[in-house]
Every structure is written in structure tokens, then in C-alpha cells.
Design a protein around this motif. Structure first.
Motif: not given
Ligand code: ADP
Ligand code: MG
Lengths: 427, 268
Positions: B105-106, B111-112, B140-143, B173-174
Motif C-alpha cells: 500500500n505504501l 508510484h510516480n 525506506e520511506l515506507a518503513k 501513512a499511505r
């Protein structure tokens, strides 16, 4: 109590069986000696079948203690075992497919069957991109198959281009048509998209049928050049410039069949490889996200139209490749090969295999296409057996043989995701 | 108020005969939490949908002032361009990708950025482009956001299998993974228990501290009064109050609008 329940259930089963088997089995029309139809009765056969249903149902309920089948999308004990096997199964399948022509006792018939199955595996994988990953219900996939086939046939006929030049062209043309169809229709959702794609499939076929000056209409196109082994033709003469001559082999018609077999295997594997790679990348993830929730995708800045178009175009391209292969293999094509039933079979393969599952689709193609061929001896029963098998699979596993989804990325261990959480797409 | 991040001028949204939002003007300050409150049916979600490009307003201007770039008129942009312009949102009824894991999801939110690193998708298939590195950064950003929302241990679980409160946090978070300048939250505390509401309030303050401005629709007045820098009140599509939480709380028109609705909630 249990016996009573079982008896009641078995009786109901027998009544249903009677309703089915009396018209289907007990009454049979034959062509008599005068050419007129005569009615023949086969009461014993029908009675045996009904009795079997009664006893079978009785035994089943007494034994298992339940009357209904339990549908499941999650990984039950069986599926888990299969999945563990699956890790071995995919390489095993692949190894088997690779050595098939070399196995003793494999003759032309089996190779032809292998080619047929692999063609459908490839088509299934191609459609899987559109239906399984992006969740766009496409009922006209055969149109792209037709575009690919006719592209090759016409390019070879009018411009004398070779198969190897035409193969990419056929894919590009099919993708082009995919985009052309996609632009106006991809704003439609669900049932509407399904209907328009169905219509598109028919339109392509009708155009091919009626544009006689270009396509030969119902007579089709014959004499389509066979593929060469990278320039070396397969010829029975065995001369210097032929495949057999070059490699110093005894000329044999099987060489070409083996070559075609490996060709379609390579094309199918290419489809698979591209799909697997894309699934782990932003584009493939965006397709799956679209299937899950289009509105959320838009809120995250994903261009929904372009993303759908890429899925459509890519699916169409692989359909086009398969079409070009079909044309060169048959050496003859006509609009009859591209009817709606083909789209339906390919879609059935995808749905039966499990939307989005590569191995599921391959197994479904093997079962559906290979099975229909092998059980030709069953004659009139064949379709009944297959109808029954499909119904049973869909009742037991509404999300197809492989109903679970494997995550495209994981921090820890990848765990299969239950099918009931996974979206089916709304078009 | 400081420099505005979002400026709404004369915004009107009509559905046939119904005017859901009627010439509303306000500004949301950069680096602030602006709350948008009002009784049910006041037009809050409709206003959000205009800001985030889901509806095209009948009239009015919505201007985003992102530092370092010229102001963008959001009402002119196509839906998917709004996120790229720097506005992210969550939905009143959660819209995650339920069959995909929290981590997936994150990543879809990025995507872009990721797509740009794949070389039209072809390079990455062939293994050519710098995609692997871009994906590592995205993970990393998602974490980081999984940690911030306390979801790190659920990273590999499908979003649809998470409990309600965690789904709410995952949606935030998303949205944050799109690295927005303005985060629009539609009733993020709805359905949360008091402890979860507290955690949410703290999360929003953290987000503000990192420099992302927030536009917040919320019914939980406890949360609103505690964390907002400014409160905008809508009633029947009309803006009836706009000021500091303490000012708005004592406003006669606001109390009247809420009377019969949830009086205690306003004063709470
Ligand atoms: N797409 C739509 N079509 C017609 N009416 C709508 C639409 N969206 C919202 N409305 C109406 O606009 C009014 C405001 O709704 P909404 O913005 O959802 O209120 P809330 O402040 O509770 O979020 C309601 O009367 C609602 O029925
Ligand atoms: Mg609302």
C-alpha cells in the motif's frame, strides 16, 4: 438421526439425478435404417446412474457427516501442501515441458497437443494481465489473437516479410488495436466494459469475414509461410540450405513440429517472465491497486487511464504474438478460428486458474485444453464431464485453483494473502 | 495566521438543485492544522472532494501555495495531478487496497517517483535502469511511516486483515508517502477508542512538526480543540465561523448550529 438425514439427502440427490438422467440418458434418438429418427429407451442405464448417485450421496453424508460442500478461498491444508509442492511443481512443469520432445514415445500427436496447450497457456497468461491483475473484464480477447494472426498472414502475403520480422510487428499491431479500443472504452466499468469488449471481438471477426478483397473473407488466407529456423527452412528435400541439411540430419517432418513446440514454449515463457517482473514493479503494482480500488489510486496520483491502457496494450501484444504463431503453425487462417467461444475458453482458463496466478492459469490450461483432447473417447460425455468439473471447482474454490495472492514485496517472509481480501475488479 | 498553504475563494458546489457548498472562502495556514467542522451534511466532505479533485467545483478558486513553486489552481487540474501537486487525502470510509500488504500500500503511494526510475517500465523489466536503488529508497520511506504509525510489525499483513484503528493509521501513512505539502483527513478519529484518538492526535502533531500542513475534518471535538491552530465551521454549505479554537467554541452561531446535534461534544 444421522441415517435419516443421510437418507433424505440421498433421496433428494436421486430425484435431481433422475430429472437429469431421464431425458439425457434414458431417452435416446437414433437414426433408423430409413433415415428417420427413432426413439430408443435405456432405462437400465439411467437406473444404474441414479442408483449410483443415491448410494454415493448416502455414503458421502454418512461418512463425512455434512451435506454441503464448503467453498474456500483461503489456503486450506490441501492447498498449503499443494503450495509447498508448488515451489517444486513450477520448475518440474518447466523441466517436463523442456524435455517433452525428447521423451521416447512422444510422437507427433503429443507434440501437437503440447503446442495447443502451450498456445492457450500463453493466451491465458496474456489475458491474465488484463483480467487477473488489472481487473478489467475483457470478453473480446480473441480479437487481438485475430489481429496478430492476420497481421502476420497479410504482411507475409503482400510484402513477403518473414516470420521473424512479422512476429514483433504482429504484437505491436495488436497492442495498437488494444490502445485504440482502450481509449474510448476504459472509462466504462464492469458490465459495460465487458459488453463493449465482447462487441469489439465480434466486430473484428465480422470485418475479417466481409473485407473479402483483403482478407479473403470466409475462405481465409492459405499458404501462410512456415517459420524458418533463423533463416534455414524446414524442407523434406534435405538440401544444403535447409535445417536438416545444415545440421546433417535425416529430413523429417517432426523437426518443424519440435521447432514450433519450442517456439511457443519460448513465447509463453516470455509472457510469463514479463508478467512476473512487472508484478514486482510499480506498473504491475499499480494494476493490482486499480483492481483493488480505483478511487484510492486516483487520490495517490496514479493516472488511471494510462495505467489501464498499458495493461490492455500489453495483454493485447501477447495475444498478437500468439496469433502470429497460430498463423504460421496452421499455414491457414479464417475468421472461424476467432469466434467468441475462444475468448470464453481463454477467460475460463484465467478464472479457473485463479485470477492473477501464473501457475494456476498454466494448470487450468493444461486441464481444460489437454483434458478435452485426451477425453475425446468419451464422446458425448466429454462436455458433461467438463461442465461438471468446472462447476465443482468453482463451488469448492470460488477464486480458482490458486485463490490466494502472493505479495509482490515483503520485509520478512512472503505470506499468501487470502483470496477473499483480494479485489476482483469492477472493470 | 502565517503564510497560507491553501486558499479557497468563493467555492460553490451544486448538485442539481442542491447547493452543498455555497461560496465558501477561507485559508489554511502553512505548517498549521486547520480543522473543518460542522454538523452532518454540512458539506465538509464535498469541500474536500473539490480540493482533492474528485469534484469540479461549480464556482470558485482553490489555490495551493507550495513553497518554492508558483501557486497552483487545483480546480483546473485533472484528478490524478492533484496528488502530484502536493495534496494527499484519506477517505471518510477507509479506502485501502485490502488484498495488498501494508508495505505494498505504501509503495503504491510512491508510484510516480518509482515509475520515473523504471525507464518507461521497460528498463526495469530488462533490469537496466536504476530501479533497484529507487525501490530501496521507497521501502525506506515506507518503513519510516510504518514506524511513525506503529505498524512496523504489520508490514507484511494484508491491509484488509488489519483492525479498524490500524487501517485508519495505515491510510494516513499511505497519504504521507506521497510526500504532500497538504494532508487532508476526512474524519480520521471516527470509530477510534479514546486511547487510539490520543495516539492519532499525537501522530498529527508529529506530522505538523515535520512541516506538512493539515486540513482536518473531525467530529471528535476533544481532538479538534486540542490540536488545531484554526477552526473553520460549515453549516448547510455556508461558512459560519473561522478563527482560533477558543474563539469558535464560544461563537453563538456555532453553538446554535450544533444545538440539538451534539451540544456536549462542542463544549467538551
Ligand atoms: N455526489 C453527490 N450528489 C448529490 N448530492 C451530494 C453528493 N455528495 C454530497 N451530496 C450532498 O451534499 C450535502 C453535503 O454532504 P457532505 O459533504 O457529505 O456532508 P458532510 O459535511 O457530512 O461531509 C449532503 O446533503 C449530501 O446529500
Ligand atoms: Mg463527510
Amino acid at each position: 438421526m444421522r441415517l435419516q438425514l443421510a437418507l433424505k439427502d440421498a433421496l433428494i440427490g436421486a430425484v435431481v439425478a433422475a430429472l437429469l438422467f431421464i431425458p439425457l440418458v434414458a431417452l435416446r434418438t437414433d437414426v433408423g435404417s430409413t433415415g428417420a429418427l427413432t426413439l430408443r429407451y435405456r432405462w437400465t442405464d439411467a437406473a444404474i446412474l441414479i442408483g449410483l448417485v443415491f448410494l454415493g450421496r448416502l455414503a458421502l453424508v454418512l461418512w463425512t457427516g455434512r451435506t454441503g460442500l464448503r467453498p474456500s478461498t483461503s489456503a486450506g491444508p490441501w492447498t498449503l501442501r499443494l503450495q509447498r509442492l508448488g515451489k517444486l511443481a513450477a520448475p518440474a512443469f518447466l523441466a517436463f515441458a523442456l524435455v517433452l520432445p525428447a521423451i521416447p514415445g512422444i510422437d507427433r500427436y503429443w507434440l501437437d497437443l503440447g503446442i495447443l496447450v502451450l498456445t492457450y497457456v500463453m493466451l491465458g497468461w496474456g489475458l491474465n494481465i488484463v483480467v487477473g491483475l488489472a481487473g478489467l473484464l475483457d470478453l473480446g480477447y480473441v480479437a487481438f489473437y485475430a489481429v496478430g494472426a492476420y497481421s502476420y498472414a497479410l504482411l507475409a502475403q503482400y510484402f513477403g516479410l518473414s516470420f521473424w520480422v512479422c512476429l514483433p510487428l504482429a504484437g505491436i499491431l495488436a497492442a495498437f488495436w488494444g490502445v485504440l479500443l482502450g481509449f474510448p472504452v476504459l472509462r466504462l466499468r464492469g458490465d459495460y466494459l465487458a459488453i463493449v469488449t465482447l462487441a469489439f471481438g465480434e466486430i473484428i471477426r465480422v470485418v475479417l469475414l466481409n473485407w473479402v478483397s483483403l482478407t479473403g473473407g470466409p475462405n481465409g488466407i492459405s499458404g501462410i509461410p512456415r517459420p524458418s529456423f533463423f533463416g534455414l527452412p524446414f524442407s523434406m528435400s534435405g538440401g544444403e540450405g535447409t535445417f536438416a541439411g545444415f545440421f546433417g540430419l535425416e529430413p523429417s517432418s517432426v523437426h518443424r513440429v519440435i521447432f514450433l513446440y519450442y517456439l511457443i514454449l519460448a513465447l509463453a515463457l516470455l509472457t510469463n517472465w514479463v508478467t512476473i517482473r512487472l508484478r514486482r514493479q510499480p506498473l504491475g503494482r499499480a494494476w493490482e491497486a486499480l483492481r483493488e480500488d480505483e478511487i484510492a489510486c486516483r487520490a495517490l496520483g496514479i493516472n488511471v487511464t494510462i495505467t489501464k491502457l498499458t495493461a490492455f496494450a500489453l495483454g493485447a501484444m501477447f495475444g498478437g504474438f500468439a496469433g502470429a504463431f497460430f498463423a504460421t503453425r496452421q499455414a491457414f487462417i479464417s475468421p472461424e478460428s476467432f469466434t467468441f467461444i475462444e475468448s470464453a475458453i481463454i477467460l475460463a482458463i484465467v478464472v479457473l486458474g485463479g485470477l492473477g496466478s501464473q501457475i494456476g492459469v498454466a494448470v487450468a490450461a493444461l486441464v481444460l485444453i489437454g483434458g478435452t483432447e485426451i477425453f475425446r473417447d468419451l464422446q458425448e460425455w466429454r462436455m458433461l464431464v467438463f461442465g461438471g468439473a468446472m462447476v465443482v471447482i468453482m463451488v469448492l474454490r470460488p477464486r480458482g485453483l490458486v485463490g490466494t495472492r502472493t505479495p509482490s514485496i515483503a520485509l520478512g517472509k512472503r505470506r499468501a494473502i487470502d483470496g477473499k481480501l483480494v479485489g476482483e475488479g469492477h472493470g | 495566521m502565517s503564510r497560507p498553504i491553501l486558499e479557497v475563494q468563493g467555492l460553490t458546489m451544486r448538485f442539481g438543485g442542491l447547493t452543498a457548498v455555497s461560496s465558501v472562502s477561507f485559508a489554511a495556514g502553512a505548517g498549521e492544522i486547520t480543522a473543518l467542522i460542522g454538523p452532518n451534511g454540512a458539506g465538509k466532505t464535498t469541500l474536500f472532494n473539490c480540493v482533492t479533485g474528485f469534484y469540479r467545483p461549480s464556482e470558485g478558486i482553490i489555490r495551493l501555495h507550495k513553497p518554492g513553486v508558483p501557486p497552483t489552481e487545483l480546480q483546473r487540474l485533472a484528478g490524478h495531478r492533484i496528488a502530484r501537486a502536493g495534496v494527499a487525502r484519506t477517505f471518510q470510509n477507509i479506502r485501502l487496497f485490502p488484498g495488498m500488504t501494508a508495505l505494498e500500500n505504501l509503495l503504491i503511494a510512491q508510484h510516480n517517483t518509482l515509475m520515473a526510475s523504471t525507464g518507461w517500465g521497460i528498463g526495469a523489466v530488462l533490469g537496466l535502469s536504476g530501479y533497484a536503488k529507487a525501490e530501496r529508497q521507497a521501502v525506506e520511506l515506507a518503513k519510516r511511516w510504518l514506524t511513525a504509525t506503529d505498524l512496523m510489525d504489520r508490514a507484511d499483513d494484508p491491509a484488509g486483515a488489519l483492525p479498524y484503528g490500524q487501517q485508519r493509521r495505515l491510510e494516513i501513512a499511505r497519504a504521507m508517502c506521497t510526500e504532500p505539502a497538504l494532508l487532508c483527513l476526512d474524519e480520521p478519529a471516527a470509530g477510534l477508542n479514546p486511547r487510539e484518538s490520543d495516539e492519532l492526535a499525537r501522530l498529527l502533531l508529529d506530522i505538523r512538526a515535520e512541516g506538512t500542513s493539515i486540513l482536518l475534518i473531525e467530529h471528535d471535538m476533544g481532538v479538534v480543540m486540542r490540536i488545531s491552530d484554526r477552526v473553520v465551521v460549515l453549516d448547510h454549505g455556508v461558512l459560519i465561523a473561522d478563527g482560533r479554537p477558543a474563539e469558535v467554541r464560544g461563537d453563538a452561531k456555532v453553538i446554535a448550529a450544533y444545538l440539538g446535534e451534539d451540544e456536549e461534544e462542542v463544549t467538551a
